[in-house]
Design a protein around this motif. Structure first.
Motif, PDB file in Angstrom:
ATOM      1  N   LEU A 153      31.658  37.251  60.712  1.00  0.00           N
ATOM      2  CA  LEU A 153      31.828  38.240  59.650  1.00  0.00           C
ATOM      3  C   LEU A 153      30.935  39.454  59.863  1.00  0.00           C
ATOM      4  O   LEU A 153      31.349  40.595  59.643  1.00  0.00           O
ATOM      5  N   GLU A 154      29.717  39.206  60.299  1.00  0.00           N
ATOM      6  CA  GLU A 154      28.784  40.309  60.568  1.00  0.00           C
ATOM      7  C   GLU A 154      29.345  41.232  61.652  1.00  0.00           C
ATOM      8  O   GLU A 154      29.382  42.455  61.498  1.00  0.00           O
ATOM      9  N   GLY A 155      29.790  40.648  62.752  1.00  0.00           N
ATOM     10  CA  GLY A 155      30.301  41.464  63.849  1.00  0.00           C
ATOM     11  C   GLY A 155      31.574  42.204  63.488  1.00  0.00           C
ATOM     12  O   GLY A 155      31.758  43.370  63.853  1.00  0.00           O
ATOM     13  N   TYR A 156      32.453  41.535  62.770  1.00  0.00           N
ATOM     14  CA  TYR A 156      33.713  42.158  62.367  1.00  0.00           C
ATOM     15  C   TYR A 156      33.451  43.326  61.423  1.00  0.00           C
ATOM     16  O   TYR A 156      34.003  44.422  61.597  1.00  0.00           O
ATOM     17  N   SER A 157      32.595  43.096  60.443  1.00  0.00           N
ATOM     18  CA  SER A 157      32.315  44.140  59.449  1.00  0.00           C
ATOM     19  C   SER A 157      31.708  45.375  60.095  1.00  0.00           C
ATOM     20  O   SER A 157      32.117  46.510  59.809  1.00  0.00           O
ATOM     21  N   GLU A 158      30.721  45.164  60.930  1.00  0.00           N
ATOM     22  CA  GLU A 158      30.044  46.300  61.563  1.00  0.00           C
ATOM     23  C   GLU A 158      30.995  47.080  62.456  1.00  0.00           C
ATOM     24  O   GLU A 158      30.974  48.319  62.493  1.00  0.00           O
ATOM     25  N   SER A 159      31.866  46.359  63.168  1.00  0.00           N
ATOM     26  CA  SER A 159      32.816  47.026  64.065  1.00  0.00           C
ATOM     27  C   SER A 159      33.838  47.850  63.287  1.00  0.00           C
ATOM     28  O   SER A 159      34.116  49.013  63.621  1.00  0.00           O
ATOM     29  N   VAL A 160      34.402  47.256  62.226  1.00  0.00           N
ATOM     30  CA  VAL A 160      35.411  47.977  61.434  1.00  0.00           C
ATOM     31  C   VAL A 160      34.784  49.168  60.722  1.00  0.00           C
ATOM     32  O   VAL A 160      35.423  50.220  60.578  1.00  0.00           O
ATOM     33  N   ASP A 161      33.534  49.034  60.299  1.00  0.00           N
ATOM     34  CA  ASP A 161      32.868  50.157  59.643  1.00  0.00           C
ATOM     35  C   ASP A 161      32.870  51.395  60.526  1.00  0.00           C
ATOM     36  O   ASP A 161      33.088  52.511  60.051  1.00  0.00           O
ATOM     37  N   HIS A 162      32.655  51.208  61.820  1.00  0.00           N
ATOM     38  CA  HIS A 162      32.678  52.348  62.742  1.00  0.00           C
ATOM     39  C   HIS A 162      34.080  52.947  62.855  1.00  0.00           C
ATOM     40  O   HIS A 162      34.230  54.160  63.048  1.00  0.00           O
ATOM     41  N   GLU A 163      35.103  52.093  62.720  1.00  0.00           N
ATOM     42  CA  GLU A 163      36.474  52.588  62.837  1.00  0.00           C
ATOM     43  C   GLU A 163      36.890  53.436  61.636  1.00  0.00           C
ATOM     44  O   GLU A 163      37.606  54.439  61.793  1.00  0.00           O
ATOM     45  N   VAL A 164      36.464  53.039  60.453  1.00  0.00           N
ATOM     46  CA  VAL A 164      37.012  53.652  59.235  1.00  0.00           C
ATOM     47  C   VAL A 164      36.090  54.672  58.595  1.00  0.00           C
ATOM     48  O   VAL A 164      36.491  55.351  57.635  1.00  0.00           O
ATOM     49  N   ARG A 165      34.905  54.813  59.112  1.00  0.00           N
ATOM     50  CA  ARG A 165      33.931  55.694  58.461  1.00  0.00           C
ATOM     51  C   ARG A 165      34.425  57.131  58.388  1.00  0.00           C
ATOM     52  O   ARG A 165      34.223  57.823  57.378  1.00  0.00           O
ATOM     53  N   GLU A 166      35.095  57.585  59.425  1.00  0.00           N
ATOM     54  CA  GLU A 166      35.568  58.973  59.423  1.00  0.00           C
ATOM     55  C   GLU A 166      36.717  59.192  58.436  1.00  0.00           C
ATOM     56  O   GLU A 166      37.084  60.336  58.146  1.00  0.00           O
TER      57      GLU A 166
END
Length: 271
Positions: A153-166
């Protein structure tokens, strides 16, 4: 009809941390939809309604999110709080039991995020708070599958955060330590116990009981989750509670050998 109030969807809101989060978000001015496997047993109030949701079902997830969007016309916040634990030595649990934990704790979050992200991205704003654990940072003997789910969950969340932040959407993690809830009562447990782990099993039960008894009040964790929802400059991770704060620092700065020794000491394992 689109409400002018912000709307939050909180999974696992029937009791414990999720219930406290839902109530505090209502106080903060949100229209809140809480979820439970059987929402008919729950009573709502002004600003709080409930809907059935099984996060391990694609159809149930889609129906719950469509219900929120259909009723309110918007969804500003998703709090992924629903989850289950596991207890037992790794070789005592069946693969089917491992899959059950992963399906709820990891794929349940994945389903929820996939369901809400198109709406949030289209609106150019949104906040997803995933309730992890200090087990997402450290090992815990006799909870290997649960720990694996929180690491994932930690890895998934951090990765998706980078995708959707913009796109104006943020994905953040709240990491509670031991909390005084009924969490241990709903754990997946092995049907067949191996004698080789008998002493460890007894010790684990004692350690777990002590940690729950001395754990943080769910209100403490709920306040951190609400802060993560409201934060105008969100952090990626929010430790919740004294123990979680200490463990987070220890994991980052303690030498590996020292950290390993401490884990064994806490769990009363032979050096």
């Amino acid at each position: 009809m689109t409400t002018q109030q912000p709307v939050a969807l909180v999974t696992g809101a029937s009791s414990g941390i999720g219930k406290e989060v839902a109530l505090r978000l209502v106080d903060a001015g949100y229209q809140v939809v809480g979820t439970s496997r059987d929402a008919s047993k729950l009573t709502g109030s002004d600003g709080l309604t409930f809907v059935d949701l099984d996060v391990s079902s694609d159809a149930s997830v889609a129906a719950a999110v469509e219900h929120v969007l259909g009723q309110f016309g918007r969804l500003d916040v998703l709090v992924n709080n629903a989850g289950i634990g596991s207890a037992g030595a790794a070789e005592e649990l069946t693969v089917a039991q491992d899959q059950k934990v992963i399906d709820v704790n990891v794929l349940g979050v994945v389903r929820m995020m996939k369901a809400v992200l198109p709406h949030m991205r289209a609106r150019g704003r949104g906040r997803i708070v995933n309730v992890s654990s200090i087990a997402g940072l450290v090992p815990q003997p006799h909870m290997a599958t649960y720990v694996a789910s929180k690491h994932a969950l930690e890895g998934y969340s951090e990765s998706v955060d980078h995708e959707v932040r913009e796109h104006g959407v943020r994905v953040v993690l709240v990491e509670p330590g031991p909390t005084s809830t009924s969490f241990d009562g709903a754990m997946v447990r092995p049907a067949v116990l191996l004698p080789a782990y008998a002493q460890q099993r007894q010790t684990f039960a004692e350690v777990m009981a002590d940690s729950i008894k001395d754990g943080d009040d769910p209100v403490t964790v709920a306040k951190v989750i609400v802060a993560a929802v409201m934060d105008t400059k969100p952090k990626l991770r929010y430790p919740a509670g004294v123990t979680a704060g200490r463990v987070s620092v220890l994991r980052r700065f303690a030498p590996a050998r020292v950290f390993d020794k401490q884990i064994r000491k806490i769990n009363r394992l032979a050096g």
